[in-house]
Design a protein around this motif. Structure first.
Motif, PDB file in Angstrom:
ATOM      1  N   GLN A  23       0.837  -1.202   0.000  1.00  0.00           N
ATOM      2  CA  GLN A  23       0.000   0.000   0.000  1.00  0.00           C
ATOM      3  C   GLN A  23       0.876   1.257   0.000  1.00  0.00           C
ATOM      4  O   GLN A  23       0.587   2.215  -0.707  1.00  0.00           O
ATOM      5  N   GLY A  25      -1.657   6.568   1.880  1.00  0.00           N
ATOM      6  CA  GLY A  25      -0.957   5.279   1.879  1.00  0.00           C
ATOM      7  C   GLY A  25      -0.421   4.924   3.250  1.00  0.00           C
ATOM      8  O   GLY A  25      -0.485   3.769   3.674  1.00  0.00           O
ATOM      9  N   ALA A  53      -3.355   3.828   5.406  1.00  0.00           N
ATOM     10  CA  ALA A  53      -3.781   2.472   5.038  1.00  0.00           C
ATOM     11  C   ALA A  53      -2.777   1.442   5.556  1.00  0.00           C
ATOM     12  O   ALA A  53      -3.168   0.374   6.033  1.00  0.00           O
TER      13      ALA A  53
END
Length: 192
Positions: free
Chosen positions: A59, A155, A158
Motif C-alpha cells: 500500500q 498510503g 492504510a
C-alpha cells in the motif's frame, strides 16, 4: 510389552501406526495433538500477520507511485501552460513586427502613432494572458505536489491499518491460546 498397541517409552515417535493384531491403529497421544493444534494456530496467525505486513508495504509503495504520478502530471500541465505563454510571446512579436512594418511602409515611424498604439495594446493584452498562464503553471505544480502529499498520507494511513490487522491477529492468537489453556489449580490445603 507384546499386548500393548504402542510403544509406551517412545510416545513421540514418528511412527504413529502401530500393529494391533491384524489391524493397524493410529495412536497419537493427546499432548502431541494439542501441540500440533497450537503449532497450526500459531502458523496461521503468523501467516495472517505476515500477509497484513506485506499488504501494508504494498500500500505504501502504491501510494508513492501515485504521488509521483500526480507530481509528474502537475509538472506536465505547468509545462503546457508555459508553452502556451511562449506561443503568446511569439504572436506578440509577429503582431508588433507587422504593425511596425505597416507604419514604416506608410512613410511614418513604425513605433509611433497608430502603429505604436496597436503595439502597446497588443503588449498589454499579451502581458495579461502570459501572467495568467504563469499563474496557472504555478498552481498546477502546487496542486500536483499537494495531491502527491495527500496520496502518501493516505498510503501511510492504510499501511497503519494493515499493521493494526497484523497486531490484532497475533493478539487474537494469544487470547485464544490463553483461554484454551488448562486452568492451574492450587494444591489443596492440608488441615490438621
Amino acid at each position: 510389552m507384546r499386548g500393548k498397541a504402542y510403544n509406551e517409552w517412545d510416545m513421540y515417535s514418528l511412527e504413529a501406526f502401530k500393529p494391533v493384531g491384524k489391524k493397524m491403529s493410529l495412536h497419537i497421544p493427546v499432548p502431541v495433538l494439542i501441540g500440533i493444534g497450537v503449532a497450526l494456530a500459531a502458523a496461521s496467525a503468523g501467516m495472517a500477520a505476515a500477509s497484513s505486513v506485506g499488504a501494508a508495504k504494498q500500500q505504501k509503495r502504491q501510494a508513492r507511485v501515485q504521488a509521483l504520478q500526480a507530481d509528474v502530471q502537475g509538472e506536465r500541465q505547468a509545462l503546457q501552460y508555459e508553452q502556451e505563454a511562449n506561443l503568446k510571446l511569439r504572436q506578440l512579436q509577429q503582431i508588433n513586427g507587422a504593425a511596425a512594418a505597416r507604419g514604416f511602409a506608410g512613410g511614418v515611424s513604425g513605433f509611433q502613432g497608430s502603429a505604436g498604439l496597436t503595439q502597446s495594446i497588443s503588449e498589454k493584452m499579451a502581458g495579461q494572458d502570459i501572467a495568467s498562464l504563469q499563474a496557472a503553471a504555478t498552481t498546477s505544480r502546487t496542486f500536483g505536489e499537494i495531491q502527491g502529499a495527500m496520496l502518501i498520507d493516505a498510503g501511510n494511513l492504510a499501511a497503519m491499518g494493515h499493521y493494526a490487522d497484523a497486531a490484532s491477529s497475533m493478539m487474537a492468537f494469544g487470547s485464544n491460546l490463553a483461554s484454551s489453556a488448562p486452568v492451574l489449580k492450587s494444591s489443596p490445603k492440608v488441615t490438621k
